[in-house]
Design a protein around this motif. Structure first.
Motif, mmCIF file in Angstrom:
data_model
loop_
_atom_site.group_PDB
_atom_site.id
_atom_site.type_symbol
_atom_site.label_atom_id
_atom_site.label_comp_id
_atom_site.label_asym_id
_atom_site.label_seq_id
_atom_site.Cartn_x
_atom_site.Cartn_y
_atom_site.Cartn_z
ATOM 1 N N LYS A 37 -11.082 12.258 -18.803
ATOM 2 C CA LYS A 37 -11.950 12.464 -19.964
ATOM 3 C C LYS A 37 -12.662 13.807 -19.847
ATOM 4 C CE LYS A 37 -11.270 8.412 -21.944
ATOM 5 N NZ LYS A 37 -10.484 7.718 -20.933
ATOM 6 N N VAL A 38 -12.802 14.483 -20.978
ATOM 7 C CA VAL A 38 -13.546 15.750 -21.006
ATOM 8 C C VAL A 38 -15.036 15.405 -21.083
ATOM 9 C CG1 VAL A 38 -13.981 17.885 -22.270
ATOM 10 C CG2 VAL A 38 -11.652 16.962 -22.132
ATOM 11 N N GLU A 108 -13.117 22.818 -27.026
ATOM 12 C CA GLU A 108 -12.039 22.168 -27.777
ATOM 13 C C GLU A 108 -10.753 22.988 -27.742
ATOM 14 O OE1 GLU A 108 -13.811 21.495 -31.585
ATOM 15 O OE2 GLU A 108 -14.762 19.617 -30.964
ATOM 16 N N ARG A 109 -10.882 24.323 -27.724
ATOM 17 C CA ARG A 109 -9.699 25.187 -27.647
ATOM 18 C C ARG A 109 -9.032 25.090 -26.286
ATOM 19 N NH1 ARG A 109 -13.066 29.128 -29.868
ATOM 20 N NH2 ARG A 109 -13.120 30.161 -27.830
ATOM 21 N N GLY A 112 -9.719 20.515 -25.053
ATOM 22 C CA GLY A 112 -9.612 19.415 -26.001
ATOM 23 C C GLY A 112 -10.992 18.894 -26.371
ATOM 24 N N PRO A 113 -11.050 17.929 -27.268
ATOM 25 C CA PRO A 113 -12.340 17.406 -27.736
ATOM 26 C C PRO A 113 -13.164 16.803 -26.606
ATOM 27 C CG PRO A 113 -10.533 16.661 -29.135
ATOM 28 C CD PRO A 113 -9.910 17.273 -27.934
ATOM 29 N N ASP A 115 -15.080 14.072 -24.827
ATOM 30 C CA ASP A 115 -15.074 12.608 -24.832
ATOM 31 C C ASP A 115 -16.440 12.038 -24.471
ATOM 32 O OD1 ASP A 115 -12.151 12.080 -25.249
ATOM 33 O OD2 ASP A 115 -12.005 13.224 -23.386
ATOM 34 N N SER A 158 -15.213 15.420 -33.952
ATOM 35 C CA SER A 158 -14.074 14.921 -33.171
ATOM 36 C C SER A 158 -14.331 13.522 -32.636
ATOM 37 C CB SER A 158 -13.763 15.880 -32.012
ATOM 38 O OG SER A 158 -14.871 15.973 -31.136
ATOM 39 N N ARG A 162 -12.191 9.671 -32.623
ATOM 40 C CA ARG A 162 -11.619 9.157 -31.379
ATOM 41 C C ARG A 162 -12.535 8.206 -30.621
ATOM 42 N NH1 ARG A 162 -11.537 12.866 -27.837
ATOM 43 N NH2 ARG A 162 -9.513 12.578 -26.844
#
Length: 339
Positions: A37-38, A108-109, A112-113, A115, A158, A162
């Protein structure tokens, strides 16, 4: 006690035990997995933020740490990298919305989004309210209210698609306003209200918001406190209280407790026994609590000293603040990148 009453008590105990066992199983099965997870931690370069980063790294999270100080960020990155952890660090003043939006776009680039968002960045002003200026209140409210608003609004587009988790690091000071910490407490009250409102509204999108009301913990952070008035006395008292095991707990224990609350989607978690008792008593009788604190205030350092000027904690060291009474906090400062 007759046989019927004994049987009733037995069934009651058995039912309670079964409920607790079922609850434990359910929490384990539904626990949020941080692996891959980010996770964005504001104020993640030192202190409690860095301690949480270490724990999350051990669970395989993809970490992003932000703070204003680039040197502190690089020190944190090097430590984690030395343990084989991949982590991104981004200099950012989270009280500036444009910088926050730019940071989230960059994350995000590249990764990723987001979390998991952990709003942890902090500042603390210590001293009599009569020595405080508007500046102290503005700094506190910007960091504990507006900054979480900026970060939350930036990740919401985002997260709404999700789901996700948000952890707001509040304080027992957001439940009970403590003398000589008024800007801090007032802004933490605002943060608690924001966090509870967000939880109610964002649940429909699969976003769980947890409020962490922290008691005192040994992170080493008093060195970065801003003291006013009789700053050496204010700082020494603050540092001693932060060091005594009876009143505080280790940063690692606190981090584990609140991350478990985040993992299970709990609405709120309060750490340390004194904080739990204080919150309970205040909930029952705010008047009693404030009367007791008014009495405590009589024994705190008064006005004078440097007055409305202010000094960093490390500029306010004295024989007392460097004594054996604060040994645990001094060790924590070295360990947690607070020097």
């Amino acid at each position: 006690m007759n046989t019927k009453n004994k049987n009733n008590l037995w069934w009651l105990a058995a039912g309670a035990g079964a409920f607790m066992a079922a609850r434990a199983v359910y929490r384990k099965l539904t626990a949020y997995d941080f692996k891959y997870k980010v996770v964005l931690i504001t104020g993640g370069s030192r202190g409690h933020g860095l301690v949480m980063a270490r724990l999350l790294a051990s669970e395989g999270a993809k970490l992003v740490l932000c703070a204003r100080d680039e040197t502190e960020l690089e020190n944190a990155r090097m430590e984690l990298a030395g343990q084989g952890v991949s982590v991104e660090v981004i200099p950012c003043d989270v009280t500036v919305q444009e910088q926050v939006n730019s940071m989230i776009s960059q994350i995000e680039r590249v990764m990723g989004p987001v979390d998991v968002l952990i709003n942890n960045a902090g500042i603390i002003h210590v001293g009599p309210v009569t020595e405080m200026d508007v500046k102290e209140f503005e700094e506190a409210i910007n960091l504990y209210y507006w900054a979480p608003i900026y970060t939350t609004l930036a990740v919401l587009p985002s997260m709404k698609k999700r789901g996700g988790r948000i952890l707001n690091i509040a304080s027992i000071g957001g439940k009970v306003s403590v003398p000589h910490l008024v800007p801090y407490s007032a802004s933490k009250f605002a943060m608690v209200g924001l966090s509870e409102g967000l939880r109610a509204e964002l649940k429909q999108y699969g976003i769980s918001v947890t409020t962490a009301n922290l008691g005192l913990m040994r992170t080493g952070s008093p060195r970065h406190a801003l003291a006013k008035g009789q700053h050496e006395k204010e700082y020494a008292l603050f540092k001693i209280m932060d060091s005594i095991p009876l009143f505080s707990e280790s940063a690692e224990a606190t981090a584990k407790t609140i991350l478990d609350a985040l993992r299970h989607g709990d609405a709120e978690v309060t750490t340390t026994l004194p904080a739990k008792v204080g919150s309970l008593v205040h909930g029952i009788s705010p008047e009693l609590t404030t009367e007791v604190l008014a009495l405590v205030n009589k024994f705190l350092p008064g006005e004078g000293g440097i007055g409305t000027n202010r000094a960093k904690g490390y500029e306010s060291e004295s024989d007392l603040s460097m004594s054996g009474l604060t040994k645990t906090t001094q060790k924590a400062a070295f360990k947690n990148n607070e020097l």
